[in-house]
Design a protein around this motif. Structure first.
Motif, short mmCIF file in Angstrom:
data_model
loop_
_atom_site.label_atom_id
_atom_site.label_comp_id
_atom_site.label_asym_id
_atom_site.label_seq_id
_atom_site.Cartn_x
_atom_site.Cartn_y
_atom_site.Cartn_z
N LEU A 63 0.69 5.45 15.38
CA LEU A 63 1.30 4.53 14.42
C LEU A 63 2.65 5.12 14.06
N ASP A 64 3.65 4.32 14.17
CA ASP A 64 4.98 4.84 13.92
C ASP A 64 5.21 4.91 12.41
N LEU A 65 4.43 5.79 11.82
CA LEU A 65 4.55 5.97 10.38
C LEU A 65 5.30 7.27 10.13
N ASP A 66 6.35 7.16 9.40
CA ASP A 66 7.05 8.38 9.04
C ASP A 66 6.33 8.96 7.84
N LEU A 67 5.38 9.83 8.11
CA LEU A 67 4.52 10.33 7.04
C LEU A 67 5.29 11.03 5.94
N VAL A 68 6.30 11.77 6.34
CA VAL A 68 7.08 12.51 5.34
C VAL A 68 7.75 11.53 4.37
N GLU A 69 8.32 10.49 4.97
CA GLU A 69 8.99 9.49 4.13
C GLU A 69 7.99 8.80 3.21
N LEU A 70 6.82 8.44 3.79
CA LEU A 70 5.81 7.75 2.98
C LEU A 70 5.32 8.64 1.85
N LEU A 71 5.07 9.90 2.18
CA LEU A 71 4.59 10.82 1.15
C LEU A 71 5.66 11.07 0.09
N THR A 72 6.88 11.15 0.55
CA THR A 72 7.99 11.35 -0.39
C THR A 72 8.07 10.18 -1.36
N ARG A 73 7.94 8.98 -0.78
CA ARG A 73 8.01 7.79 -1.62
C ARG A 73 6.84 7.73 -2.58
N ALA A 74 5.64 8.10 -2.02
CA ALA A 74 4.45 8.06 -2.86
C ALA A 74 4.57 9.03 -4.02
N ALA A 75 5.29 10.13 -3.76
CA ALA A 75 5.47 11.12 -4.83
C ALA A 75 6.62 10.74 -5.76
N GLY A 76 7.22 9.59 -5.47
CA GLY A 76 8.31 9.12 -6.33
C GLY A 76 9.63 9.76 -6.01
N GLY A 77 9.74 10.36 -4.85
CA GLY A 77 11.00 11.00 -4.47
C GLY A 77 11.99 10.05 -3.89
#
Lengths: 515, 102
Positions: free
Chosen positions: A501-515
């Motif tokens: 899955l072309d999921l940019d996990l770092v980006e998603l996690l960053t966003r989830a953390a409110g970054g």
């Protein structure tokens, strides 16, 4: 993950397009900051002061040729962006919403503006057009009631030429002015008949003045011998001026006449007949009526009576003309105001437009390597791989780090990537370094992790859809002796292909953390 | 406030292709709008009516470009645009006029 921002948000960056003189003396647009990449932004273009009407559109397309002269609506990421009028800090501004642009791609910009005229310009146009039309209508008052469309248009055109203003959409502006005039004209058109009447009265006044002068000249040139007037004659008889003046007349030795200011000998009056005041005329008529009725006396009496009648007619007409002039001045003033109001109508202001002058901007690179995702050269994703070894086919989950040669734009869909072939390939191609998330095995073999208890893999990946990446490469493992009799271990590599899955996990996690 | 703006670029020469952009602003975001353009005054045969569809962007704006060839010469060719969207909202009409040169 490819995200498309659907609507402008408060946090969207703003780019202002500024006008700047170019080397050839023309004007060119310059963005006040580099165009953002990979995210939507709003674009603003401040209108000249005094202009409060307008709209436009901005054409944005990737620069694939040497110049930006020809727009390329046929290529990917070619946008026509509507620009709507909005007020920013009290200033009229055209604003539009630009969808995400591809990072590191150079774009051409062409601005089309359709601006209304400034308030001062509109006011000057209305005054001059009204003035021109007023002259025409006063010259032919009957033309007012059915003033033609062409008359309005020619009045507008004349005003624009005199002011040196270039404007388009004259026919509709003329129609708007005409509609306004007939909606609010009241009885101005019908009252223009007074202008005709006044003109007629003035002509009559001239005729009567001529007749009056002729009658007075006939008295001046009268040289027949009068029969002697009786003397003494009571001057007061039939001469109200004397009584009105409160004078007590002395018994005259000869006929004396009251000329309104003093008592003068009748003979001098009758001969010179000057000053020819109304009182003198009246006294002369009275005297002649009282005197002998000789042919000369009667003729002079007739001349005096004619002069008196012409004078009375003249005076009445003069009063009528004076009243008419006051009334016509009002009508003219009203007509002027009505015409100025017609040419100042909102319908006229909203239809008169400055001709379009498209403006180009310097080709600008979007983003210059920067996207909202700071880690745009790499991404982490998870997938499933299949590795056919000689003794088994492994299906294993894995985690991979994908490293790109260029900053990657994940906002732009793969089918919308633009630029050269190499640029598009580099946007999807990555080197993948990773490790399986499970330990492989096989019948009759001992499979061991070759490095830090993990099974490393290296490969080449490509984003093939907005959410899917395929990867192919080598998976490393160590094979030991299945019987455990030998400590011999050998490192092996197996080809694998995988999909993630072309999921940019770092980006998603960053966003989830409110970054 | 939803608004249609039609613009004819001058000068227009008879029978030569000219572009007439219609700018939509203030519409709901991401709706499909059907835009109609027709000529109501000028030299016969009059243009249109022709329709085009466009989807509004995130700010409710969109641009539709019609290509037309007007007959001339005529002092005033008047074109009128109207539009409705998929929610059956009718947009206020706009018009532009232009002299068509021979």
């Amino acid at each position: 993950m490819a995200l498309v921002v659907a609507s402008p948000a408060a946090a969207d960056p703003e780019v202002k397009l500024l006008l700047q003189r170019d080397d050839q003396g023309g004007t060119m647009l310059v963005p006040d900051r580099p165009l953002p990449a990979s995210r939507a932004f709003t674009v603003h273009y401040a209108l000249p002061p005094d202009v409060t009407r307008g709209s436009g559109y901005l054409e944005v397309w990737p620069k694939l040729e040497d110049t930006c002269e020809a727009t390329r609506p046929d290529i990917r990421q070619s946008h026509s962006i509507a620009l709507a009028l909005s007020m920013v800090d009290g200033k009229a501004t055209l604003a539009g919403y630009v969808p995400p642009l591809q990072v590191d791609l150079e774009y051409c910009l062409k601005l089309h503006t359709f601006l209304g005229l400034g308030a001062a310009q509109l006011s000057a146009i209305a005054t001059l057009a009204a003035d021109a039309m007023r002259g025409t209508l006063l010259g032919s008052p009957t033309a007012c009631a059915d003033a033609s469309h062409e008359l309005f248009e020619s009045s507008l055109k004349g005003a624009l030429i005199r002011l040196g203003i270039s404007a388009s959409n004259l026919p509709l502006a003329a129609a708007a002015a005409r509609a306004e005039l007939f909606a609010k004209t009241g009885d101005v058109c019908s009252r223009l008949g007074e202008v005709d009447r006044l003109s007629l009265q003035k002509k009559q006044l001239v005729d009567v003045a001529l007749a009056k002068t002729k009658a007075e000249t006939a008295i001046d040139t009268f040289d027949e011998k009068l029969a002697p007037l009786p003397a003494p004659l009571t001057v007061v008889n039939g001469v109200p001026a004397l009584v009105d003046a409160g004078k007590k007349p002395k018994p005259p030795s000869e006929l004396e006449l009251w000329d309104g200011e003093t008592v003068v000998p009748a003979a001098s009056v009758l001969k010179a007949v000057k000053p020819r005041t109304p009182a003198v005329t009246d006294v002369a008529i009275a005297a002649l009526k009282l005197g002998p009725r000789s042919p000369a006396n009667l003729k002079l009496l007739e001349l005096f009576e004619r002069a008196r009648d012409r004078r009375l007619e003249f005076e009445a007409l003069e009063k009528a003309v004076a009243a008419g002039e006051t009334s016509v001045a009002k009508v003219k003033d009203e007509l002027t105001k009505t015409l100025v109001a017609a040419f100042s109508a909102p319908g006229v202001a909203s239809t008169l437009r400055n001709p379009e002058r498209p403006m180009f901007a310097e080709p600008t690179t979007a983003g210059s390597g920067e996207t909202p995702n700071k880690l745009n050269y790499a991404s982490v994703d998870v997938g499933l791989l299949a590795a056919p070894t000689g003794f088994a086919v492994w299906f294993l989950p894995y985690v991979g780090l994908n490293v790109y040669a260029v900053a990657v734009d994940r906002t732009i869909g793969l089918n919308r990537l633009s630029g050269s072939m190499l640029r598009r390939v580099l946007q999807v191609l990555s080197v993948t370094l990773g490790a399986t998330l499970a330990a492989p095995g096989g019948p009759g073999v001992v499979v061991q992790a070759p490095f830090l208890s993990t099974y490393p893999l290296v490969g080449l990946g490509a984003r093939v859809a907005n959410f899917v990446r395929v990867t192919g490469g080598a998976l490393f493992y160590v094979l030991g002796d299945a019987d455990g009799l030998s400590a011999k271990k050998t490192l092996h590599a197996s080809f694998f292909f995988g999909a993630s899955l072309d999921l940019d996990l770092v980006e998603l996690l960053t966003r989830a953390a409110g970054g | 406030m939803v608004k249609l703006d039609l613009y004819l670029t001058t000068p227009v020469h008879a029978s030569q292709a000219t572009e007439a952009p219609v700018i939509i602003s203030g519409a709901p975001p991401n709706v499909r709008v059907t835009v109609k353009l027709e000529q109501t005054r000028g030299k016969d045969p009059l243009f249109g009516p022709k329709t085009k569809q466009v989807r509004t962007d995130g700010s409710g704006g969109a641009v539709v470009k019609f290509t037309l060839r007007l007959k001339g010469p005529t002092p005033a060719a008047v074109l009128v645009t109207s539009a409705t969207d998929e929610k059956d909202t009718t947009y206020p009409v706009d018009a532009d006029s232009v002299e068509v040169l021979a």
